[in-house]
Scaffold this motif. Structure first.
Motif, PDB file in Angstrom:
ATOM      1  N   THR A 151       0.832  -1.207   0.000  1.00 39.68           N
ATOM      2  CA  THR A 151       0.000   0.000   0.000  1.00 39.68           C
ATOM      3  C   THR A 151       0.862   1.250   0.000  1.00 39.68           C
ATOM      4  OG1 THR A 151      -1.718  -1.182   1.227  1.00 39.68           O
ATOM      5  CG2 THR A 151      -1.841   1.212   1.229  1.00 39.68           C
ATOM      6  N   ILE A 155       1.259   4.348  -2.832  1.00 34.86           N
ATOM      7  CA  ILE A 155       1.044   5.755  -2.497  1.00 34.86           C
ATOM      8  C   ILE A 155       2.277   6.593  -2.851  1.00 34.86           C
ATOM      9  CG2 ILE A 155       0.722   7.323  -0.524  1.00 34.86           C
ATOM     10  CD1 ILE A 155      -1.179   5.049   0.590  1.00 34.86           C
ATOM     11  N   LYS A 175      -3.243   1.310   6.949  1.00 33.12           N
ATOM     12  CA  LYS A 175      -3.216   2.252   5.832  1.00 33.12           C
ATOM     13  C   LYS A 175      -2.993   3.698   6.267  1.00 33.12           C
ATOM     14  CE  LYS A 175      -8.260   2.814   5.184  1.00 33.12           C
ATOM     15  NZ  LYS A 175      -8.681   1.994   6.339  1.00 33.12           N
ATOM     16  N   TYR A 179      -0.263   6.000   4.252  1.00 40.54           N
ATOM     17  CA  TYR A 179      -0.381   7.232   3.461  1.00 40.54           C
ATOM     18  C   TYR A 179       0.221   8.453   4.174  1.00 40.54           C
ATOM     19  CZ  TYR A 179      -4.936   8.093   5.941  1.00 40.54           C
ATOM     20  OH  TYR A 179      -5.932   8.281   6.866  1.00 40.54           O
ATOM     21  N   ALA A 183       3.124  11.019   2.528  1.00 37.50           N
ATOM     22  CA  ALA A 183       2.590  12.382   2.393  1.00 37.50           C
ATOM     23  C   ALA A 183       3.486  13.395   3.098  1.00 37.50           C
ATOM     24  CB  ALA A 183       1.170  12.444   2.968  1.00 37.50           C
ATOM     25  N   ILE A 354      -5.894  13.172   0.042  1.00 42.46           N
ATOM     26  CA  ILE A 354      -6.084  11.761   0.411  1.00 42.46           C
ATOM     27  C   ILE A 354      -7.468  11.640   1.024  1.00 42.46           C
ATOM     28  CG2 ILE A 354      -5.292   9.851   1.859  1.00 42.46           C
ATOM     29  CD1 ILE A 354      -2.484  11.259   1.812  1.00 42.46           C
ATOM     30  N   ASP A 356      -9.718   9.156   2.934  1.00 43.67           N
ATOM     31  CA  ASP A 356      -9.884   7.893   3.649  1.00 43.67           C
ATOM     32  C   ASP A 356     -11.383   7.695   3.899  1.00 43.67           C
ATOM     33  OD1 ASP A 356      -9.417   5.550   5.021  1.00 43.67           O
ATOM     34  OD2 ASP A 356      -7.924   6.412   6.380  1.00 43.67           O
ATOM     35  N   ILE A 569      -5.770  10.401  -3.758  1.00 45.79           N
ATOM     36  CA  ILE A 569      -5.712   8.994  -3.342  1.00 45.79           C
ATOM     37  C   ILE A 569      -6.998   8.682  -2.592  1.00 45.79           C
ATOM     38  CG2 ILE A 569      -4.519   7.316  -1.877  1.00 45.79           C
ATOM     39  CD1 ILE A 569      -1.975   9.209  -2.333  1.00 45.79           C
ATOM     40  N   THR A 571      -9.005   5.859  -0.526  1.00 45.15           N
ATOM     41  CA  THR A 571      -8.745   4.587   0.135  1.00 45.15           C
ATOM     42  C   THR A 571      -9.841   4.248   1.138  1.00 45.15           C
ATOM     43  OG1 THR A 571      -7.084   3.301   1.360  1.00 45.15           O
ATOM     44  CG2 THR A 571      -7.294   5.630   1.935  1.00 45.15           C
TER      45      THR A 571
END
Length: 816
Positions: A151, A155, A175, A179, A183, A354, A356, A569, A571
């Motif tokens: 993962t 990313i 996760k 990320y 980042a 991102i 989530d 992204i 996720t």
């Protein structure tokens, strides 16, 4: 119009060949320019028809150019071309149009300076996730997980290549760190602000109070992370001053004890955030002192230097990473899109996002793009305008008294003979408006009625239509008269009147919004929207709401937010349905993305088992609920706690609660029912009390984290299919049919599978958790589509069909 072929010297023939290969239709091209502004390299990203092509702009970078052809030969940009060119200009991306022979080009927007972003060192970043890495030295129970490494690598690639990525990472993948670490490294290299959006408060608090705190210790560089909250979460000092004055004049409906607690909190708070308050405070009280965007004096406010929201805003603009929720993210995007100004939102400019808990984004976007109208919305505007001696009209009357004599009479006449009578007509029409809607909906059995041709032929709708037109007309009249007062009494005056000016501007803006909502819902003619009437109960009384929502939110999201970003992204543990991202592509409106699906590292073969009771009636059978009550009684009596039962409707939940409550209470078992108690209260009680059971629906299917022995038995009563009769659902069905797609397999089934997976994921939250999932819906076994649900289970999870005796024996053994 000037058109030059000079830029096409090196690639003109190549473009012409690509257009011919597309049968002369439009194509969409990414172009690289050299130092002399000559196009030296092209890449065809999409092909379309004779008048349009998909605008695939996910990873276009500053200094590059996008080009498309006009088969007609007319290089004049269309309105859509100009809108896209403006968005590209904000990213310093050029925009041009060519003819099919590629010997003429019209540059709508010049390309900006090319920026060379530094790329992440993959080996360096991935080293943090390995057993000998720095994360392992900091976290007591750290274990190297190949799923987390895969993962994180994906990313890293996403940041380096400026891609859009869909990443499904099963529960326990880790996760958040996967990320956050890339980042933060990317931000440190390129000073590129990163925004992380989540759906639940739980995850926000985990990120800001736990994960990012850990990374402050682990990483070799400093960073600044901020949790972003909406303006309404902060105390407004100017409003509190007026609030305090009104209390002293005995003009507030508030207990002295509550006021004193509030006043004491105000004196000691450092952040001014509502979440700091540790005593009971009603929302209607907080709203009197909370900050509001359209009632903000900004730098003219005497409290500006101490303003809690402005202090928070300064931190936001200095932050490297911003943690937001989906509602704030979409509100910010909509305000910026509606106003055409990047400065009007809460968030500063950013290019990297991102998301989530991304499976919620389509549903939340649908809510944000609607135009609901309900009585309190009108009542609140009216109260501020003309409610009491502190109202806006009272202030206007006082201000008129200070004007020069020649203006006084004219302005007073507008106030007394125009605004006040018009406002009174609005006051009289509002209850009539909603009573007529209530009378109309009473003709139907359903609580939600689609506004269509049949409804509009109802005589009651026609009667309501006249009232609605009158209300809109009086609102427009009030707006016009208030505008005259604003322009003649306040515009350009000194600072002493700035507060009154701000209040009347706020009233004008809100009035304009109300006019739009009344007319939009009354006409109900936008083909992209579905319109309906909804009856619900609010504080013990029936409330009728006019609702509207986009049928396909994915049609709006690219223009509103995705096209303005270079890297997104998405996720979640549950993005796919039947191992496909197709449904998520439609939900987001994204045409192209990189994909990754990573299984959970938990050992489901050892930790969990799905149990399906034998010989149980289908949910449609009239005996289903009676059998369910009998079976639940035995399961709960045997389990004695550590159990959550997930329902798909409040009606079913209430039936089971009413038929089980008394008997279970005699055994010392308490049901915490969502039909009776708030979610927060249920979670607190369940964590702190033995022999408690949760009966939940809707929100309990996700975002619930009860690790270890807190939750051992998860009961899912039915497969969570959406309600087929809902107006929005029916409109989505019809849209899919128009596109030649089967609504069940492209809408109902993907939604149900994703929610089923979310519900399933409530049980196993760590590698040490064990338990049973009991599903009373035998359609997973006797319907052809049932296998889609079983295929969505985590790898290795056993599935067993059991009779009641075997089921209870398993609970017995598990409790030993």
């Amino acid at each position: 119009m000037s058109a030059s072929a000079e830029m096409l010297l090196e690639v003109g023939k190549e473009i012409e060949t690509e257009i011919k290969a597309a049968s002369g239709n439009e194509i969409f091209i990414r172009a690289q320019l050299n130092s002399k502004n000559i196009i030296e390299e092209i890449e065809v990203l999409a092909r379309g028809n004779s008048y349009s092509a998909p605008a695939v702009i996910n990873n276009i970078m500053a200094g590059e150019m996008i080009i498309h052809n006009h088969p007609s030969g007319d290089l004049t940009p269309s309105a859509a071309d100009i809108r896209l060119a403006a968005k590209m200009a904000a990213r310093e991306v050029g925009f041009a149009i060519v003819n099919n022979q590629a010997d003429q080009i019209y540059v709508v927007v010049e390309a900006g300076s090319k920026k060379e972003n530094k790329k992440l060192d993959k080996e360096e970043v991935l080293s943090y996730f390995k057993k000998e890495g720095k994360l392992a030295r900091e976290l007591e129970r750290f274990a190297e997980r190949k799923e987390q490494l895969v993962t994180a690598e994906k990313i890293i690639n996403s940041f380096n290549q400026h891609q859009f990525d869909f990443i499904e990472a099963g529960t326990g993948t880790g996760k958040s760190f996967a990320y956050l670490i890339p980042a933060l490294f990317y931000n440190n290299l390129n000073q590129a602000r990163i925004v992380v959006s989540t759906n639940t408060i739980n995850l926000q608090e985990q990120l800001i109070n736990k994960d990012l705190v850990t990374l402050q210790r682990v990483l070799d560089f400093d960073f600044n992370a901020v949790l972003v909250k909406g303006r309404n979460n902060y105390l407004c000092l100017r409003k509190f001053k007026n609030f305090n004055k009104n209390f002293e004049n005995d003009e507030l409906e508030i207990e002295e004890k509550i006021f004193n607690e509030l006043n004491d909190w105000k004196k000691h708070t450092e952040s001014g955030e509502k979440t700091e308050i540790n005593f009971q405070l009603k929302n209607k009280v907080w709203n009197q002192i909370a900050a509001e965007s359209d009632l903000c004096l900004k730098t003219s406010c005497p409290f500006y230097s101490n303003c809690f929201f402005m202090q928070a805003r300064k931190k936001i603009y200095k932050a490297d990473i911003l943690i937001v929720n989906h509602h704030l993210l979409l509100s910010d995007a909509r305000v910026k899109d509606d106003t055409g100004s990047a400065d009007r939102g809460i968030l500063p400019n950013f290019n990297h996002l991102i998301i989530d808990e991304a499976h919620n984004i389509g549903e939340i976007a649908t809510d944000h793009l609607g135009y609901p109208l309900y009585q309190p919305l009108l009542d609140n505007w009216l109260k501020r305008l003309s409610g009491d001696k502190k109202s806006l009209l009272s202030e206007i009357r006082e201000d008129i008294a200070f004007t020069v004599d020649s203006d006084q009479k004219r302005l007073r006449d507008i106030l007394d003979k125009k605004i006040i009578p018009t406002t009174q007509k609005i006051r009289d029409l509002i209850p009539q408006y909603f009573n007529e809607l209530k009378d109309l909906i009473s003709d139907y059995k359903d609580k939600k009625i689609t506004v269509n041709a049949n409804l509009k032929n109802n005589p009651k709708w026609k009667e309501f239509h006249k009232t609605a037109e009158d209300l809109a007309a009086y609102l427009k009249n009030d707006f016009s008269f208030l505008q005259i007062i604003y322009e003649n009494l306040y515009l350009g005056l000194e600072a002493e009147t700035e507060e009154s000016e701000m209040k009347i501007k706020s009233s004008l803006n809100r009035c304009q919004d109300l006019i739009k909502r009344v007319e939009f819902n009354l006409k109900s003619e936008d083909d992209d929207y579905v319109f309906w009437l909804e009856s619900s109960y609010y504080r013990g009384s029936e409330q009728i709401v006019q609702k509207s929502a986009p049928i396909d939110a994915g049609k709006f999201l690219p223009d509103m937010i995705w096209s303005k970003l270079t890297n997104v992204i998405f996720t979640s543990a549950t993005i796919t349905a039947a191992n496909s991202f197709d449904y998520f592509y439609r939900e987001t409106g994204i045409k192209k993305a990189e994909e990754l699906k990573v299984e959970s590292p938990f050992d489901y073969s050892r930790q969990a088992e799905l149990l399906i009771p034998l010989d149980f009636p289908d949910p449609g059978n009239r005996n289903f609920l009676k059998e369910l009550v009998l079976s639940l009684k035995e399961i709960i009596s045997k389990a004695q706690g550590s159990t959550m039962v997930l329902f798909t409707s409040y009606k079913m939940l209430s039936y089971c609660y009413n038929n089980l409550k008394a008997e279970l209470e005699e055994k010392g078992i308490r049901i915490l029912s969502q039909s009776k108690l708030s979610r927060n209260y249920i979670m607190q009680e369940f964590r702190s009390q033995y022999k408690t059971i949760i009966f939940g629906t809707s929100s309990f299917w996700e975002g619930v984290d009860l690790p270890g022995d807190l939750l051992k038995y998860l009961v899912m009563v039915k497969l969570p299919f959406p309600v087929p009769g809902e107006p929005l659902y029916k409109a989505k069905e019809n849209l899919l049919k128009e596109k030649g797609l089967n609504p069940f397999y492209n809408l109902a089934l993907p939604q149900a599978v994703i929610k089923f997976r979310q519900g399933f994921g409530r049980l196993i939250r760590s590698k040490n958790d064990t338990g049973f999932i009991i599903l009373f819906d035998r359609r997973v076994k006797n319907r052809s589509y049932g296998q889609k649900f079983l295929d969505s289970l985590p790898q290795g999870c056993p599935v067993s069909e059991v009779n009641q005796e075997e089921l209870l024996a398993k609970i017995d053994k598990n409790g030993e």
